[in-house]
Scaffold this active site. Structure first.
Site, PDB file in Angstrom:
ATOM      1  N   CYS A 156       5.486   7.982  -0.716  1.00 47.34           N
ATOM      2  CA  CYS A 156       5.642   6.525  -0.673  1.00 47.34           C
ATOM      3  C   CYS A 156       5.451   5.916  -2.074  1.00 47.34           C
ATOM      4  CB  CYS A 156       4.711   5.911   0.360  1.00 47.34           C
ATOM      5  SG  CYS A 156       5.159   4.191   0.776  1.00 47.34           S
ATOM      6  N   HIS A 160       5.685   8.723   5.100  1.00 41.79           N
ATOM      7  CA  HIS A 160       4.278   9.118   5.112  1.00 41.79           C
ATOM      8  C   HIS A 160       4.055  10.283   6.084  1.00 41.79           C
ATOM      9  CE1 HIS A 160       2.155   6.030   2.732  1.00 41.79           C
ATOM     10  NE2 HIS A 160       3.091   5.187   3.161  1.00 41.79           N
ATOM     11  N   GLU A 163       1.613  12.176   6.173  1.00 34.42           N
ATOM     12  CA  GLU A 163       0.173  12.267   6.454  1.00 34.42           C
ATOM     13  C   GLU A 163      -0.289  11.267   7.502  1.00 34.42           C
ATOM     14  OE1 GLU A 163       0.222   8.952   3.333  1.00 34.42           O
ATOM     15  OE2 GLU A 163       1.526  10.538   4.124  1.00 34.42           O
TER      16      GLU A 163
END
Length: 255
Positions: A117, A203, A205
């Protein structure tokens, strides 16, 4: 091959933001979120040259709050630049320094670079690409990314479902950088140079809990109106390919 020369694999997280309270309480910082992601990726990858328990040496650098502290390139194999609520194109001292550090790593070392990002955008900035606000607005929660041929090869899937939380973008691919994919809202969804850099605008994660906290907070702050909140919130629990991206990151580092 720098990553193979050392066991464990030495990864420095450059944390460009602090998580919201619930996420911070669970993981400590975004470095902790990525430690979990990469460890789970190593378990799924199941390669003899990367033990999930002993195969990593992680370090964290909070470059937003402690901009004087950066890793020694001679002591690491890779950096991972995290996401952030801040503008990657801002003329702010710590962001300028981060972009300069990433540029130095790319140009002067064999250390590999991963960006997520904001981190993806910082790589674009270090490579002199144009960054800015996306005229199409926000991309948030789980969205579909159409992969390029290289993206399908590296991720091992035909398309990618990944959490997003951005309205800033890289407008163009820098010279010599391969495309990993695009979406209807953002053309530059991932960048790749073998043995050098790999980035994603999304993202990997994030999970449902992390994204729910972010969307609710931004709704309370007035960043998302009621309509946008409802739209984004309807996508937080959709299946996503964070584990797929994690495994691709690890293969990139081990190649």
């Amino acid at each position: 091959m720098i990553a193979k020369a050392h066991s464990p694999l030495r990864i420095a997280f450059l944390e460009a933001d602090t998580p919201l309270p619930q996420t911070k309480a669970k993981f400590g910082g975004y470095g902790g979120v990525f430690e979990y992601l990469l460890t789970e990726g190593a378990k799924a990858l199941n390669r003899p040259d990367l033990n999930p328990e002993t195969g990593f040496e992680f370090s964290r650098y909070q470059v937003e709050l402690e901009p004087e502290k950066y890793p020694n390139p001679a002591e690491i194999d890779a950096i991972l630049v995290t996401g952030s609520k801040h503008d990657s194109f801002a003329d702010t001292p710590w962001i300028n320094k981060l972009a300069e550090f990433v540029e130095m790593i790319l140009n002067e070392t064999n250390v590999r670079v991963i960006g997520v990002c904001f981190g993806h955008q910082i790589i674009g900035r270090a490579l002199k690409a144009q960054l800015g606000r996306n005229p199409q607005g926000w991309e948030a929660a789980v969205n579909k990314v159409q992969l390029s041929d290289r993206g399908r090869e590296l991720f091992g899937v035909d398309e990618l479902n990944i959490h997003q939380m951005h309205r800033d973008i890289v407008f163009e691919y820098p010279p010599g950088v391969e495309s990993l994919g695009s979406s209807s809202v953002c053309q530059v969804q991932g960048m790749y140079v073998p043995k050098k850099l790999m980035s994603v605008q999304g993202h990997p994660e994030f999970n449902e809990q992390i994204m729910t906290e972010i969307i609710a907070t931004r709704h309370q702050m007035g960043i998302f109106n009621d309509e946008a909140f409802a739209e984004h919130n309807s996508k937080v629990a959709l299946p996503h390919d964070g584990l797929v991206v994690s495994q691709a990151f690890l293969k990139f580092l081990l190649d």
